[in-house]
Structures are given as structure tokens and as C-alpha cells.
Design a protein around this motif. Structure first.
Motif, mmCIF file in Angstrom:
data_model
loop_
_atom_site.group_PDB
_atom_site.id
_atom_site.type_symbol
_atom_site.label_atom_id
_atom_site.label_comp_id
_atom_site.label_asym_id
_atom_site.label_seq_id
_atom_site.Cartn_x
_atom_site.Cartn_y
_atom_site.Cartn_z
ATOM 1 N N PHE A 325 0.897 -1.221 0.089
ATOM 2 C CA PHE A 325 -0.034 0.073 0.073
ATOM 3 C C PHE A 325 0.769 1.325 -0.193
ATOM 4 C CE2 PHE A 325 -3.010 3.356 1.804
ATOM 5 C CZ PHE A 325 -4.210 2.745 0.886
ATOM 6 N N LYS A 326 1.781 1.169 0.646
ATOM 7 C CA LYS A 326 2.912 2.375 0.566
ATOM 8 C C LYS A 326 3.530 2.674 -0.589
ATOM 9 C CE LYS A 326 4.437 2.067 5.471
ATOM 10 N NZ LYS A 326 5.589 1.602 6.397
ATOM 11 N N GLU A 327 3.775 1.710 -1.348
ATOM 12 C CA GLU A 327 4.357 1.762 -2.794
ATOM 13 C C GLU A 327 3.410 2.168 -3.622
ATOM 14 O OE1 GLU A 327 6.127 -2.250 -3.593
ATOM 15 O OE2 GLU A 327 7.860 -1.836 -2.224
ATOM 16 N N LEU A 328 2.195 1.699 -3.549
ATOM 17 C CA LEU A 328 1.181 2.174 -4.525
ATOM 18 C C LEU A 328 0.964 3.600 -4.093
ATOM 19 C CD1 LEU A 328 -1.746 -0.453 -4.307
ATOM 20 C CD2 LEU A 328 -0.632 0.558 -6.437
ATOM 21 N N GLY A 329 0.788 4.173 -2.612
ATOM 22 C CA GLY A 329 0.671 5.589 -2.580
ATOM 23 C C GLY A 329 1.759 6.384 -3.106
ATOM 24 N N GLN A 330 2.905 5.830 -3.575
ATOM 25 C CA GLN A 330 3.901 6.767 -4.259
ATOM 26 C C GLN A 330 3.814 6.617 -5.875
ATOM 27 O OE1 GLN A 330 7.771 4.524 -2.798
ATOM 28 N NE2 GLN A 330 7.330 5.319 -0.792
ATOM 29 N N LYS A 331 2.954 6.065 -6.245
ATOM 30 C CA LYS A 331 2.558 6.067 -7.605
ATOM 31 C C LYS A 331 2.052 7.227 -7.968
ATOM 32 C CE LYS A 331 4.146 1.485 -8.522
ATOM 33 N NZ LYS A 331 5.460 1.302 -9.297
ATOM 34 N N ASP A 332 2.048 7.732 -9.268
ATOM 35 C CA ASP A 332 1.481 8.933 -9.700
ATOM 36 C C ASP A 332 -0.003 8.658 -9.743
ATOM 37 O OD1 ASP A 332 3.722 10.540 -9.452
ATOM 38 O OD2 ASP A 332 4.484 10.060 -11.483
ATOM 39 N N PHE A 333 -0.309 7.596 -10.457
ATOM 40 C CA PHE A 333 -1.793 7.512 -10.593
ATOM 41 C C PHE A 333 -2.490 6.923 -9.306
ATOM 42 C CE2 PHE A 333 0.342 3.174 -10.855
ATOM 43 C CZ PHE A 333 -0.613 2.274 -10.088
ATOM 44 N N PHE A 334 -2.095 6.747 -8.503
ATOM 45 C CA PHE A 334 -2.871 6.268 -7.252
ATOM 46 C C PHE A 334 -3.437 7.717 -6.480
ATOM 47 C CE2 PHE A 334 -3.433 4.318 -2.857
ATOM 48 C CZ PHE A 334 -4.103 3.201 -3.341
ATOM 49 N N PRO A 335 -4.744 7.535 -6.141
ATOM 50 C CA PRO A 335 -5.513 8.734 -5.615
ATOM 51 C C PRO A 335 -4.739 9.272 -4.216
ATOM 52 C CG PRO A 335 -6.945 6.748 -5.386
ATOM 53 C CD PRO A 335 -5.612 6.342 -6.127
ATOM 54 N N ARG A 336 -5.249 10.505 -3.905
ATOM 55 C CA ARG A 336 -4.807 11.046 -2.592
ATOM 56 C C ARG A 336 -5.116 10.208 -1.267
ATOM 57 N NH1 ARG A 336 -4.517 16.545 -0.786
ATOM 58 N NH2 ARG A 336 -4.777 16.869 1.396
ATOM 59 N N GLN A 337 -4.475 10.139 -0.482
ATOM 60 C CA GLN A 337 -4.645 9.338 0.656
ATOM 61 C C GLN A 337 -5.181 10.173 1.865
ATOM 62 O OE1 GLN A 337 -1.621 6.234 1.855
ATOM 63 N NE2 GLN A 337 -0.631 6.578 0.043
ATOM 64 N N ILE A 338 -5.994 9.728 2.574
ATOM 65 C CA ILE A 338 -6.533 10.324 3.779
ATOM 66 C C ILE A 338 -6.717 9.377 4.963
ATOM 67 C CG2 ILE A 338 -7.941 11.841 2.447
ATOM 68 C CD1 ILE A 338 -10.497 10.015 3.529
ATOM 69 N N PRO A 339 -6.605 9.712 6.317
ATOM 70 C CA PRO A 339 -6.352 8.790 7.305
ATOM 71 C C PRO A 339 -7.511 7.726 7.343
ATOM 72 C CG PRO A 339 -6.214 11.189 8.008
ATOM 73 C CD PRO A 339 -6.813 11.093 6.432
ATOM 74 N N ALA A 340 -7.416 6.533 7.938
ATOM 75 C CA ALA A 340 -8.599 5.735 8.295
ATOM 76 C C ALA A 340 -9.312 6.088 9.299
ATOM 77 C CB ALA A 340 -7.839 4.457 8.490
ATOM 78 N N LEU A 341 -10.493 6.831 9.325
ATOM 79 C CA LEU A 341 -11.169 7.334 10.615
ATOM 80 C C LEU A 341 -12.295 6.444 10.779
ATOM 81 C CD1 LEU A 341 -11.770 10.834 9.161
ATOM 82 C CD2 LEU A 341 -10.214 10.278 10.635
ATOM 83 N N GLY A 342 -12.575 5.285 10.359
ATOM 84 C CA GLY A 342 -13.312 4.048 10.707
ATOM 85 C C GLY A 342 -14.891 4.272 10.462
ATOM 86 N N SER A 343 -15.373 5.538 10.050
ATOM 87 C CA SER A 343 -16.611 5.594 9.859
ATOM 88 C C SER A 343 -16.901 6.057 8.419
ATOM 89 C CB SER A 343 -17.236 6.379 11.161
ATOM 90 O OG SER A 343 -18.677 6.885 10.621
ATOM 91 N N VAL A 344 -17.875 6.119 7.685
ATOM 92 C CA VAL A 344 -18.121 6.905 6.561
ATOM 93 C C VAL A 344 -18.530 8.266 7.018
ATOM 94 C CG1 VAL A 344 -20.625 6.158 6.446
ATOM 95 C CG2 VAL A 344 -19.424 6.982 4.201
ATOM 96 N N GLY A 345 -19.320 8.558 8.022
ATOM 97 C CA GLY A 345 -19.719 9.967 8.573
ATOM 98 C C GLY A 345 -18.532 10.656 8.852
ATOM 99 N N LEU A 346 -17.329 10.298 9.495
ATOM 100 C CA LEU A 346 -16.316 11.037 9.678
ATOM 101 C C LEU A 346 -15.455 11.331 8.497
ATOM 102 C CD1 LEU A 346 -16.903 9.611 12.810
ATOM 103 C CD2 LEU A 346 -14.394 9.960 13.100
ATOM 104 N N THR A 347 -15.372 10.289 7.672
ATOM 105 C CA THR A 347 -14.861 10.773 6.356
ATOM 106 C C THR A 347 -15.415 11.912 5.649
ATOM 107 O OG1 THR A 347 -14.174 8.026 6.309
ATOM 108 C CG2 THR A 347 -13.988 9.534 3.995
#
Length: 583
Positions: A325-347
Motif C-alpha cells: 500500500f505504501k508503494e502504491l501511494g508513491q505511484k503517480d496514478f494512485f489517488p490522494r490518501q486520507i486517514p482511516a477514520l473508521g466511519s463513513v460519517g467521519l470521512t
């Protein structure tokens, strides 16, 4: 009387050893310095896999007794928040280690391996205890094992030095305990859904070139933003405030709230989709999201983005720290990462704050109750409510009383003293909301019931008056044809990068499959079979992240390798389908 300084810690000789004086008080008894800590250790029940948090260890009195009681897979981490006491604790620990090596008469093991399980957190690293325990921050002074070694953390006050900084010690203890607890909660989630998340990533990669770049949508909303969850307070809000007034805001709805908003004729500008399971399809019945831009997690169900006639974008919840997942996060095509907040409401709230043009634009929240009333769990017209209506009969009432009386559920008085029910998971989401968003400028809780969210509340009357004062403005052109159809060259470049990534993974999985089937007959001449398998499997945790023991890559285990073999064909199928879609 012994003379000592109030500013510097000083040793004080007593009838049964040395005590320590500091800031006009004794940190140990003047008569029997180790009596209190000895009693505390006697009362401890230390199970295997325990991290003892030795708070203010100072002279490390009682360490011998504690080590004798410590299971082999348990460790001791000293924490000292006073720099002067920390220096003493550091010197004393080094002295004890040397004495252990040099003296055969010591009650400690003559081997340094016993003290190899005792560490003192560096003074300047106290604020990074979470990063150190999780392995995100590595220190030369501390070689704690992987966090999976620990099942719990137990705080132990080693001296009265904790009285100088009670709140900080309590906070550090909670952080350590919560870090370990969160790790195991996440492990449970990954065991249940880890493979689904990983497979959904491969399935969604083929869609990425057609998606709007999430980063191009940031800071674009100039109107007030309204975030709706699927809790019962949503019903009260849309009853008290007309849809015409709500339309003056940029409306963000969690996926489960879409049918309820659609039924009230409220235009949904954006839908937040996190769920990866097929059950979420019920939220899109009736074309509830066809006129919305869909913000989909890269781990969400692929078919979700097909429910809009407008456009969609992807973001990536950081659900694991795995290498792949870290390596994917460094790819130009991979979308912006956000923290895992656990709930769709928090997201949804997190994304709303990213979308608003500046912090002066208000964001209102309703339907994020993290609780429910007796007989109900969601607001009307949500999938859960409709499913209950469809399944009701004379033996199964429409009221869902089971939820209020299940294990872990409890009653409480929520906002406006309304009697409600919640459970451990929902209560945890509310606490997370408080931790993440408390103090955020111009973020308001518009719900009339539920657990407190830790943000400023706004009454329905005040909110209604504010919305009535607004003028109707043109909607933002998020997801317009021009933005969706980005430069063809850029789109093709992204598609090519994804294709190369998928081909690389396909080649690696086929090689793993070949090695597992034919063993040494096809092994490389330059490396052993085990070395090549470890090199190929260890950075591809998606193959084993969902195993109960998936926190480690154990290529020496035949059982582990057999389970790896059983997973490869699933991912090869997803990769091949992704390559077909790209071609």
C-alpha cells in the motif's frame, strides 16, 4: 536531618536503602523505599504479551521483582516526563545492566538478555510514543518488538514522581493502551475484510483513468456545506428546514443517507462511498445518486461509481501500513490518501473540510448521531429502515428492539436530554470525531440528538435563520464535462502506468505460483527457494493480510505457503480483468 536540594533530585539514605528527594518531597518512603512498589508488583497479574509502562522509574526500585514476574514475551518501557529524573533513571538503568554483567551474585540473570526487555523512552521522544509502538518511528535506544507481540499495556507507577505530571502520565498511558488496542481492532477488521479491500483496489485501478483527480476538487466549494449521515437527527433537520433552504448549501450525503435525502427532494451534490460489500447497493436503489458526484474509496465496491450520470473521483483510505500500500501511494496514478477514520460519517466531514474554499465557510453536520432510539436504528427511508419494513410480519415487528438490548448496548441521555441507546463501536466513533475535529473553525453540529461530537452546536432555529439569509448561488461545476474529460494525453499516461503495474504484479504472482508448485526444480541459481519466495511474497501483503497471523510473512511455514497458494488465483483473475479493461 539530611540536607537536600529542592531543585535537584538527591539521594537520601534511609534505614533500608536509598530514597530520592525532589521538589520538597520524597519520591519513595523515608523508612522502606521499595515497600510501596513491591506491594504494587505483588498485586499485578501479568499475562503473556504484556507491555509494562513503568511510569517515573527514577531509581528503578522493584525492577528485580518485576523482572522475575515478567513472562518471557513481555517487556518493560520506562517513561519519565521530568528531564532531571529522566537523567537519573537512564544512569541507574545503565548501572543495573553493568552490575548484572559483572556480578555473578546478582539475583538477576547473568545474561544481558533479561535487561534486553527493559527500555527507557528517550525524554525528547515522549510525544512520539504512538509512532514508536506502531513501528513508524525507529530509535537506536529502543528495540521493542513488533506491536503484534503485545496484547495489552499496563501502567505501573514506579515512584511518586508521577505526582508532578499526573495528566501527562495518564495521557501517555492511554495513548500506549489505545495504540495496542487499535492495532488488534484493525487486525480483526482486516481478517474479515482485508482480502475484499485488496481485491477491490485491483478492480478499481481500471477505473482510475476515467475518474476526476481528487486533488483538482480541493478548495473549490464557496457555499456553506451540509453533511448528512443516516442517523435519526437527519429526519428532524429535513423536517424543520425546507429543501429549498438546504439547496443553498453544497450537500454531501453518506451513501446510506441518499434514499432519505432523495425522498425529501433534496439535491445531493456529493456522495461519500466507503463500503466494499454488495449490501451497500441498496443505498442506490431509485437512482438516489445519479445526479451526484461520487467520492469513492479505492477499496469500495467497484460498481458504486456506475450509479452516477455525472462523474466520480477516488480517494484512498490508509487502512494498512503494508509495504504494497505504501508503494502504491508513491505511484503517480494512485489517488490522494486520507486517514482511516473508521466511519463513513467521519470521512464525509473530513472531505467536506478539504473541499471548502477556506476555513471561514461553515460546515454543518446532521445525522451523525452514533446512537439510536428504542425500536429504531436509522432515519426513515434509509436501506435499514426499508429492509425492516419489507421483512416485518406478526412475529417480527417493524420496531427493531433487538438493537437496544444486544450485548454491549447501553442507554444514555444525549443532546437535549433525549434518552437514546449506543454501543461500544458507535461510542468509539463519537470519541474519534471529538479527537479529530474538536476545535475545527466553523464546523457545527446541527443534530438535535445523539452523542456529543465535541464541536459547537447550532440550534435548528439559528440554522434556519442563517440559511434564509443566504442568496441562491450557482452550483459549482464539480465533475463537469471539461473536468471529467481531462487531457487525453494525461489520461493515456495514467492508463499506461496502471497497465505496467498490473503486468508487474501478474508476473510476480505467476512466479510465486510456479515456485510453490515445482519448488527447487524451477528455483533461481543465484538464490535459494526460500529467499526468492520471501523476496516476492513479503512486499505483497495483500496475499496474506487477511490471515489471522497476517501481521508477519512466515515463508518458512508450510501452512503459510499453502494458504498463499490458495489466494493467488483470486488476485490473478482480478489483475487479468483489469488488464482487459485497460486494453
Amino acid at each position: 536531618m539530611t540536607d537536600y536540594s529542592e531543585e535537584m533530585p538527591c539521594l537520601v539514605k534511609t534505614g533500608q536503602g536509598f530514597s530520592l528527594s525532589y521538589k520538597n518531597r520524597f519520591l519513595y518512603s523515608k523508612y522502606s523505599p521499595d515497600r510501596a512498589i513491591s506491594g504494587a508488583i505483588d498485586s499485578l497479574t501479568i499475562l503473556p504479551g504484556t507491555l509494562i509502562l513503568a511510569l517515573s522509574p527514577a531509581l528503578w526500585l522493584g525492577l528485580e521483582k518485576l523482572l522475575q514476574k515478567l513472562p518471557q514475551d513481555s517487556f518493560i518501557l520506562g517513561i519519565e516526563t521530568d528531564e532531571k529524573l529522566h537523567n537519573i533513571a537512564s544512569e541507574k538503568l545503565e548501572q543495573l545492566k553493568k552490575n548484572c554483567d559483572n556480578s555473578q551474585k546478582s539475583n538477576f540473570s547473568s545474561s544481558n538478555s533479561t535487561f534486553g526487555r527493559v527500555f527507557l523512552l528517550p525524554f525528547k521522544e515522549n510525544d512520539y510514543i504512538v509512532n514508536i509502538l506502531s513501528g513508524e518511528k525507529l530509535l537506536d535506544e529502543i528495540s521493542l518488538p513488533h506491536i503484534s507481540t503485545f496484547r495489552r499495556a499496563i501502567p505501573l507507577e514506579m515512584s511518586a514522581g508521577t505526582q508532578f505530571d499526573k495528566e501527562n502520565y495518564a495521557s501517555l498511558s492511554r495513548l500506549a493502551q489505545n495504540t495496542i488496542a487499535s492495532y488488534w481492532k484493525n487486525r480483526i477488521t482486516l481478517t474479515k475484510l482485508g482480502r475484499l479491500y485488496s481485491r477491490n483496489i485491483f478492480k478499481n485501478l481500471a477505473n482510475l483513468p476515467s475518474a476526476i483527480d481528487f486533488n483538482n476538487l480541493l478548495r473549490q466549494i464557496k457555499r456553506p456545506i451540509f453533511v448528512f449521515g443516516a442517523g435519526e437527527s437527519l429526519e428532524a433537520t429535513i423536517k424543520n428546514i425546507s429543501s429549498e433552504e438546504i439547496k443553498k448549501c453544497f450537500v454531501i450525503g453518506v451513501d446510506a443517507a441518499c434514499p432519505a435525502l432523495k425522498a425529501s427532494k433534496i439535491r445531493i451534490d456529493a456522495v461519500i462511498a466507503l463500503e466494499g460489500q454488495v449490501a451497500i447497493e441498496k443505498a442506490y436503489i431509485g437512482a438516489s445518486a445519479e445526479d451526484s458526484i461520487i467520492f469513492a474509496d479505492i477499496t469500495s465496491r467497484k460498481q458504486v461509481t456506475g450509479h452516477t450520470k455525472k462523474s466520480f473521483t477516488y480517494f484512498a483510505t490508509k487502512y494498512t501500513d503494508a509495504t504494497f500500500f505504501k508503494e502504491l501511494g508513491q505511484k503517480d496514478f494512485f489517488p490522494r490518501q486520507i486517514p482511516a477514520l473508521g466511519s463513513v460519517g467521519l470521512t464525509a466531514v473530513y472531505i467536506a473540510l478539504l473541499l471548502r474554499e477556506n476555513i471561514n465557510i461553515p460546515v454543518f453536520v446532521s445525522g451523525l448521531d452514533f446512537s439510536f432510539s428504542l425500536g429504531r436504528t436509522h432515519t426513515k427511508n434509509t436501506p435499514a429502515h426499508i429492509a425492516r419494513l419489507c421483512s416485518t410480519n406478526r412475529f417480527r415487528p417493524v420496531e427493531n428492539y433487538d438493537a437496544a438490548f444486544r450485548a454491549g448496548a447501553k442507554q444514555f441521555a444525549g443532546k437535549n436530554a433525549i434518552s437514546l441507546y449506543t454501543d461500544t463501536a458507535l461510542e468509539g466513533y463519537a470519541k474519534s470525531f471529538d479527537d479529530v475535529f474538536s476545535g475545527t473553525p466553523n464546523l457545527y453540529d446541527a443534530g438535535i440528538q445523539g452523542l456529543p461530537l465535541g464541536i459547537e452546536r447550532i440550534s435548528q432555529e439559528k440554522l434556519k435563520a442563517f440559511l434564509e439569509s443566504l442568496e441562491v448561488t450557482n452550483s459549482e461545476k464539480l465533475g463537469s464535462k471539461e473536468e471529467k474529460d481531462t487531457a487525453q494525453e494525461k489520461k493515456l499516461k495514467k492508463a499506461e502506468e496502471i497497465r505496467r503495474f498490473l503486468e508487474k504484479e501478474e508476473k510476480a504472482l505467476n512466479r510465486i505460483k510456479e515456485l510453490l508448485m515445482f519448488g527447487k526444480d524451477v528455483a533461481s541459481c543465484s538464490r535459494s527457494l526460500e529467499e526468492e519466495l520471501n523476496e516476492l511474497i513479503s512486499p505483497r501483503e495483500y496475499l496474506f493480510l487477511h490471515f489471522p497471523d497476517g501481521y508477519k510473512c512466515d515463508t518458512k511455514s508450510i501452512s503459510f505457503l499453502k494458504r498463499i497458494r490458495s489466494q493467488i488465483d483470486f488476485f490473478l483473475k482480478d489483475i487479468k480483468n483489469g488488464l482487459k479493461a485497460e486494453s
